[in-house]
Motif scaffolding. Structure first.
Motif, PDB file in Angstrom:
ATOM      1  N   GLU A  49       0.823  -1.213   0.000  1.00 36.30           N
ATOM      2  CA  GLU A  49       0.000   0.000   0.000  1.00 36.30           C
ATOM      3  C   GLU A  49       0.856   1.262   0.000  1.00 36.30           C
ATOM      4  O   GLU A  49       0.550   2.230  -0.708  1.00 36.30           O
ATOM      5  N   ASP A  50       1.940   1.264   0.786  1.00 36.30           N
ATOM      6  CA  ASP A  50       2.765   2.456   0.965  1.00 36.30           C
ATOM      7  C   ASP A  50       3.773   2.691  -0.150  1.00 36.30           C
ATOM      8  O   ASP A  50       4.317   3.789  -0.256  1.00 36.30           O
ATOM      9  N   ARG A  54       0.830   3.111  -3.985  1.00 38.95           N
ATOM     10  CA  ARG A  54       0.828   4.572  -3.883  1.00 38.95           C
ATOM     11  C   ARG A  54       1.511   5.202  -5.094  1.00 38.95           C
ATOM     12  O   ARG A  54       1.014   6.157  -5.690  1.00 38.95           O
ATOM     13  N   ARG A  57      -0.510   5.318  -8.274  1.00 41.68           N
ATOM     14  CA  ARG A  57      -1.478   6.425  -8.256  1.00 41.68           C
ATOM     15  C   ARG A  57      -0.788   7.776  -8.466  1.00 41.68           C
ATOM     16  O   ARG A  57      -1.274   8.613  -9.225  1.00 41.68           O
ATOM     17  N   GLU A  58       0.330   7.986  -7.779  1.00 37.68           N
ATOM     18  CA  GLU A  58       0.975   9.292  -7.798  1.00 37.68           C
ATOM     19  C   GLU A  58       1.884   9.529  -8.997  1.00 37.68           C
ATOM     20  O   GLU A  58       2.001  10.659  -9.466  1.00 37.68           O
TER      21      GLU A  58
END
Length: 165
Positions: A49-50, A54, A57-58
Motif C-alpha cells: 500500500e505504501d 501509492r 497512483r501518484e
C-alpha cells in the motif's frame, strides 16, 4: 502489462500480499536491500500500500509483479521507481532464490527499461546497488549500464553504487 519470453509483468494488487511477503521475508533476498525481512503478512500488505500501489497512483509507475508464465506464480518483481533523494528513475529487481541464476533479472529489466524509454520517454535510467552485491552489479552491466559514482540515500543506505545508461 509487459511480457517477456518467460514472464508477465503487471502491477501489484493487494491480492499479491502473500507472494510479496514470501519474497521479502527471505533474509537472502533482502540481504543487500537495506531492508529487514518482513515479519508478517500485515507488514507486507502495508508495504504494498505504501510503496508500489501509492506510486502507481501518484507517478503512474513502480515495481511490477513478475509472474512465471508456466505456473502463474509470483516469483519476484522488477520495475522502474522514482528515487526522490537523487531525482532519478531506478530499475530494480528481486526474485525468489529458486529463480536466481536463470537470467530473469536481466530479461525483465531489459523489458521494463525498453518500456521506460519508449512509452515513458525516459532518457536516463539508473541502477543502485550495494558494492558487495556483485550479482546485481553484473545484471546492470549486462543492461549496458556503467558505474558513475557512489551515492547516499539515507543514513542507513550509504555508499551505494550508481550505474547509469
Amino acid at each position: 502489462m509487459i511480457e517477456t519470453a518467460r514472464l508477465r509483468l503487471r502491477k501489484f494488487t493487494l491480492d499479491d500480499a502473500p507472494g510479496f511477503y514470501a519474497l521479502s521475508a527471505d533474509p537472502e533476498v533482502v540481504r543487500y536491500t537495506g531492508q529487514a525481512p518482513f515479519s508478517s503478512l500485515a507488514e507486507a500488505t502495508r508495504a504494498l500500500e505504501d510503496k508500489p500501489l501509492r506510486d502507481y497512483r501518484e507517478r503512474g509507475f513502480d515495481r511490477l509483479a513478475c509472474i512465471e508464465k508456466t505456473t502463474g506464480n509470483l516469483i519476484g518483481f522488477c520495475g522502474l521507481k522514482f528515487v526522490p533523494e537523487i531525482d532519478e528513475v531506478d530499475v530494480g529487481y528481486r526474485f525468489l532464490p529458486a529463480y536466481w541464476g536463470r537470467g530473469l533479472a536481466t530479461e525483465s529489466a531489459q523489458a521494463v527499461m525498453a518500456c521506460g524509454r519508449g512509452e515513458m520517454g525516459l532518457r536516463r535510467i539508473v541502477g543502485l546497488v550495494q558494492p558487495e552485491n556483485t550479482g546485481s552489479a553484473r545484471v546492470l552491466e549486462k543492461l549496458g549500464m556503467r558505474f558513475e559514482r557512489e551515492v547516499d540515500l539515507t543514513p542507513e543506505e550509504t555508499g551505494l553504487h550508481l550505474y547509469a545508461r
